[in-house]
Design a protein around this motif. Sequence first.
Motif, mmCIF file in Angstrom:
data_model
loop_
_atom_site.group_PDB
_atom_site.id
_atom_site.type_symbol
_atom_site.label_atom_id
_atom_site.label_comp_id
_atom_site.label_asym_id
_atom_site.label_seq_id
_atom_site.Cartn_x
_atom_site.Cartn_y
_atom_site.Cartn_z
ATOM 1 N N SER A 146 49.625 117.882 -93.468
ATOM 2 C CA SER A 146 49.821 116.985 -92.335
ATOM 3 C C SER A 146 51.201 117.182 -91.711
ATOM 4 O O SER A 146 51.343 117.253 -90.482
ATOM 5 N N ALA A 147 52.214 117.312 -92.557
ATOM 6 C CA ALA A 147 53.576 117.505 -92.060
ATOM 7 C C ALA A 147 53.714 118.838 -91.319
ATOM 8 O O ALA A 147 54.403 118.932 -90.292
ATOM 9 N N GLU A 150 52.206 118.560 -87.844
ATOM 10 C CA GLU A 150 53.094 117.834 -86.933
ATOM 11 C C GLU A 150 54.264 118.711 -86.501
ATOM 12 O O GLU A 150 54.666 118.699 -85.329
ATOM 13 N N LYS A 155 52.663 116.786 -82.516
ATOM 14 C CA LYS A 155 51.755 115.644 -82.431
ATOM 15 C C LYS A 155 51.480 115.121 -83.832
ATOM 16 O O LYS A 155 51.178 115.894 -84.737
ATOM 17 N N LYS A 156 51.580 113.818 -84.000
ATOM 18 C CA LYS A 156 51.362 113.233 -85.317
ATOM 19 C C LYS A 156 49.882 113.326 -85.677
ATOM 20 O O LYS A 156 49.027 112.830 -84.936
ATOM 21 N N ALA A 269 49.321 103.572 -87.685
ATOM 22 C CA ALA A 269 50.329 103.833 -86.659
ATOM 23 C C ALA A 269 51.292 102.663 -86.549
ATOM 24 O O ALA A 269 52.510 102.842 -86.404
ATOM 25 N N SER A 272 53.743 102.635 -89.485
ATOM 26 C CA SER A 272 54.758 103.684 -89.460
ATOM 27 C C SER A 272 55.731 103.548 -88.306
ATOM 28 O O SER A 272 56.724 104.269 -88.231
#
Length: 279
Positions: A146-147, A150, A155-156, A269, A272
């Motif tokens: 995931s990191a 991004e 984009k997250k 979201a 975070s």
Amino acid sequence: MRVLLAIVLVAASARTVWANGCFDAQGQPGKPIYLTLDTGHMEVAPLMADILNKHQVKVTFFAANERTKTGDGSLGSHWAPWWKARAAEGHEFASHTWDHSYWRADLRPAAGGPTQFRIKPSAGPSEGREFTWTAAQYCEEVGRASARLEAITGKKPLPLFRAPGGKTSPALLAATKACGYEHVGWSPAGFLGDELPSDKYPNDALLKKALLGIRPGDILLAHLGIWSRQDPWAPAVLEPLIVGLKARGFCFETLREHPRYKAWIVNAAGASAPARTAK
């Protein structure tokens, strides 16, 4: 006159709501389905992206750093511009674990100890070896992909993941949910068959089966290239599948809009987001 104006305003308002939703090929509110694409050898990825862009279909990509036919892995520097372009087109992203790591079994904890997991990566330097991981180690594996997504796309990614092969256990799902990731499988009819041997499951048969079986709300699964399939599923099936499903009144949305995951994504979201300080 006032009544007529009110009707016009209501109609305009309704159309605005529809415009934020999912439309069929005739521009009417459609039957949503959710195409998801896992990584693979990536050889067909550019052609698949062209088809998605041509038909204005948005998908959710589940990415692991898998071995590829060209470049240094599906999340390596060679493919980074490809992922960045997909982000600019409005697609969504989520983790498929970093080394495409399969859950193999739960390991019973010692008295009072946490459950651990037998894990077998199918990519990366530890490919083919089995390990005993804690929940924290598995969460790190999910989070690493995931990191990287991004970092590449800016984009997250969605707070979702897909376990390789869809193999999980209740204990594994509880562990990943506790660290912020909800698991996504696929619908029975949404298994598009690109992993199956092409001599027994030819592309035309897979296309026909999908067009007959897919229902509104289904999550569909295919890959960005499968090593073992002799007659590649993509792009041969992808375009007629999209065209055929649209002709039947279906429309494509990302998992951000899926009713099962939408609230989870919104809540994640919010959790975070940086706290606001009072003035």
